[in-house]
Design a protein around this motif. Structure first.
Motif, PDB file in Angstrom:
ATOM      1  N   GLN A  50       0.874  -1.166   0.000  1.00 46.20           N
ATOM      2  CA  GLN A  50       0.000   0.000   0.000  1.00 46.20           C
ATOM      3  C   GLN A  50       0.918   1.225   0.000  1.00 46.20           C
ATOM      4  OE1 GLN A  50      -2.881  -0.007   3.161  1.00 46.20           O
ATOM      5  NE2 GLN A  50      -3.724  -1.997   2.633  1.00 46.20           N
ATOM      6  N   GLY A  51       0.997   1.894  -1.124  1.00 48.47           N
ATOM      7  CA  GLY A  51       1.969   2.973  -1.244  1.00 48.47           C
ATOM      8  C   GLY A  51       3.262   2.397  -1.783  1.00 48.47           C
ATOM      9  N   GLU A  52       4.322   2.491  -0.992  1.00 45.07           N
ATOM     10  CA  GLU A  52       5.602   1.923  -1.398  1.00 45.07           C
ATOM     11  C   GLU A  52       6.209   1.128  -0.261  1.00 45.07           C
ATOM     12  OE1 GLU A  52       8.691   5.586  -0.296  1.00 45.07           O
ATOM     13  OE2 GLU A  52       8.410   4.961  -2.364  1.00 45.07           O
ATOM     14  N   ALA A  53       7.102   0.206  -0.626  1.00 44.85           N
ATOM     15  CA  ALA A  53       7.856  -0.587   0.341  1.00 44.85           C
ATOM     16  C   ALA A  53       9.324  -0.233   0.148  1.00 44.85           C
ATOM     17  CB  ALA A  53       7.608  -2.069   0.123  1.00 44.85           C
ATOM     18  N   ALA A  54       9.838   0.681   0.984  1.00 45.06           N
ATOM     19  CA  ALA A  54      11.194   1.195   0.826  1.00 45.06           C
ATOM     20  C   ALA A  54      12.181   0.378   1.649  1.00 45.06           C
ATOM     21  CB  ALA A  54      11.255   2.664   1.245  1.00 45.06           C
ATOM     22  N   GLN A  55      13.353   0.189   1.103  1.00 44.68           N
ATOM     23  CA  GLN A  55      14.413  -0.522   1.805  1.00 44.68           C
ATOM     24  C   GLN A  55      14.712   0.164   3.143  1.00 44.68           C
ATOM     25  OE1 GLN A  55      17.391  -0.140  -1.254  1.00 44.68           O
ATOM     26  NE2 GLN A  55      17.023  -2.188  -2.058  1.00 44.68           N
ATOM     27  N   GLY A  56      14.798  -0.646   4.202  1.00 48.75           N
ATOM     28  CA  GLY A  56      15.105  -0.107   5.510  1.00 48.75           C
ATOM     29  C   GLY A  56      13.928   0.488   6.246  1.00 48.75           C
ATOM     30  N   GLY A  57      12.752   0.470   5.639  1.00 50.83           N
ATOM     31  CA  GLY A  57      11.586   1.089   6.273  1.00 50.83           C
ATOM     32  C   GLY A  57      10.522   0.070   6.644  1.00 50.83           C
ATOM     33  N   TYR A  58       9.320   0.572   6.866  1.00 54.54           N
ATOM     34  CA  TYR A  58       8.170  -0.254   7.217  1.00 54.54           C
ATOM     35  C   TYR A  58       7.103  -0.053   6.141  1.00 54.54           C
ATOM     36  CZ  TYR A  58      10.302  -0.794  11.812  1.00 54.54           C
ATOM     37  OH  TYR A  58      11.167  -1.104  12.835  1.00 54.54           O
ATOM     38  N   ALA A  59       6.246  -1.049   5.972  1.00 55.78           N
ATOM     39  CA  ALA A  59       5.222  -0.960   4.937  1.00 55.78           C
ATOM     40  C   ALA A  59       4.022  -1.816   5.301  1.00 55.78           C
ATOM     41  CB  ALA A  59       5.786  -1.395   3.580  1.00 55.78           C
ATOM     42  N   VAL A  60       2.887  -1.494   4.678  1.00 59.76           N
ATOM     43  CA  VAL A  60       1.705  -2.349   4.742  1.00 59.76           C
ATOM     44  C   VAL A  60       1.587  -3.046   3.392  1.00 59.76           C
ATOM     45  CG1 VAL A  60      -0.799  -2.441   4.966  1.00 59.76           C
ATOM     46  CG2 VAL A  60       0.527  -0.894   6.413  1.00 59.76           C
ATOM     47  N   ILE A  61       1.541  -4.378   3.397  1.00 55.03           N
ATOM     48  CA  ILE A  61       1.481  -5.142   2.168  1.00 55.03           C
ATOM     49  C   ILE A  61       0.217  -5.998   2.152  1.00 55.03           C
ATOM     50  CG2 ILE A  61       3.979  -5.159   1.899  1.00 55.03           C
ATOM     51  CD1 ILE A  61       4.038  -7.989   2.976  1.00 55.03           C
ATOM     52  N   ASN A  62      -0.294  -6.256   0.953  1.00 59.73           N
ATOM     53  CA  ASN A  62      -1.510  -7.052   0.778  1.00 59.73           C
ATOM     54  C   ASN A  62      -1.203  -8.313  -0.019  1.00 59.73           C
ATOM     55  OD1 ASN A  62      -3.458  -5.462   2.088  1.00 59.73           O
ATOM     56  ND2 ASN A  62      -3.627  -4.111   0.325  1.00 59.73           N
TER      57      ASN A  62
END
Length: 272
Positions: A50-62
């Motif tokens: 959802q949005g982007e998944a950046a290296q070293g960060g956090y993300a919401v994935i589906n």
């Protein structure tokens, strides 16, 4: 048109052209029908942020799970996490009719995250039906909040198992290779974008939340100060207005008393 066509002699150029045209139309319709029938079979389990998944960060994935069967429903999905790029923080979002279970395992090499040492990571997330199901011609999304994403790769490969209520299990475990055709049962692949800012970008960065909180606090303090100043000025104005009204009333009373005294004095002199 049919009469005109039937009246033409067989073997004439006109008849040949019309026959070829009809065959082309029939062939196109048949090809379209085959394509539509083949569409559902080409669907597979996939993963998108959802949005982007950046290296070293956090993300919401589906994880998107389609149902590929006409006579069965999906009742279980298992997603295995990559052991070569472990993720310490994985939180499932509740999905009505499904129960999520997060399994962890010990790491052979501990991770460092926000100054803490992480000794275990998530190995698998399983969603099991508690009344819900993915029926024929349907799909379901299963969201996860994940992090901290690795910085030394541009993708994560998740191997998934899809179970139907007729006990059939479909294994989405074949890793796609760049430059090659997509395998028959490809594993879901999450593409990572380059790190931004301090390398902790993404949809769930702690620094972003802290900055937003500080900004909100400053705005709130400024608003409160303005309200207090406004209240003080209003109170001062009200006080000044009240004082002026009191003095004005006293002046009017004194003037009225003077007039009354003058009238009484004039009457006394007249009487004398």
């Amino acid at each position: 048109m049919f009469r005109a066509f039937s009246s033409l002699p067989l073997g004439s150029p006109t008849v040949d052209r019309l026959a070829v045209g009809r065959l082309a139309v029939v062939g196109g319709v048949a090809g379209s029908a085959l394509f539509l029938l083949a569409g559902p079979a080409s669907a597979h389990v996939g993963v998108q942020p959802q949005g982007e998944a950046a290296q070293g960060g956090y993300a919401v994935i589906n994880f998107k799970v389609p149902n590929e069967r006409d006579d069965a429903s999906t009742t279980k999905i298992e997603v295995n996490f990559p052991a070569d790029h472990p993720l310490a923080s994985v939180m499932p979002q509740p999905v009505p009719g499904w129960k999520a279970t997060v399994a962890k395992e010990k790491l052979t090499k501990p991770l460092k995250m926000h100054g803490n040492t992480i000794t275990e990571a998530v190995s698998k997330v399983t969603w099991t039906s508690t009344g819900g199901k993915i029926g024929p011609g349907e799909f379901q999304q299963f969201p996860l909040s994940v992090g901290q994403l690795p910085e030394d790769t541009d993708q994560l490969v998740f191997k998934a198992l899809q179970t139907y209520d007729n006990k059939e299990v479909v294994r989405w475990i074949e890793e796609p290779k760049e430059g090659e055709e997509e395998p028959q049962s490809p594993a879901p692949v999450l593409k990572l974008t380059a790190a931004t800012g301090d390398g902790h970008g993404g949809s769930g960065s702690d620094s972003d939340h802290d900055s937003a909180s500080d900004a909100d606090a400053d705005k709130a303090a400024a608003k409160t100060g303005a309200q207090q100043n406004g209240a003080t000025e209003t109170a001062s104005a009200d006080s000044s207005d009240t004082t002026a009204r009191v003095l004005g009333g006293v002046g009017i009373a004194v003037g009225a008393a003077g007039v009354a005294f003058g009238v009484l004095a004039g009457r006394r002199r007249t009487t004398t």
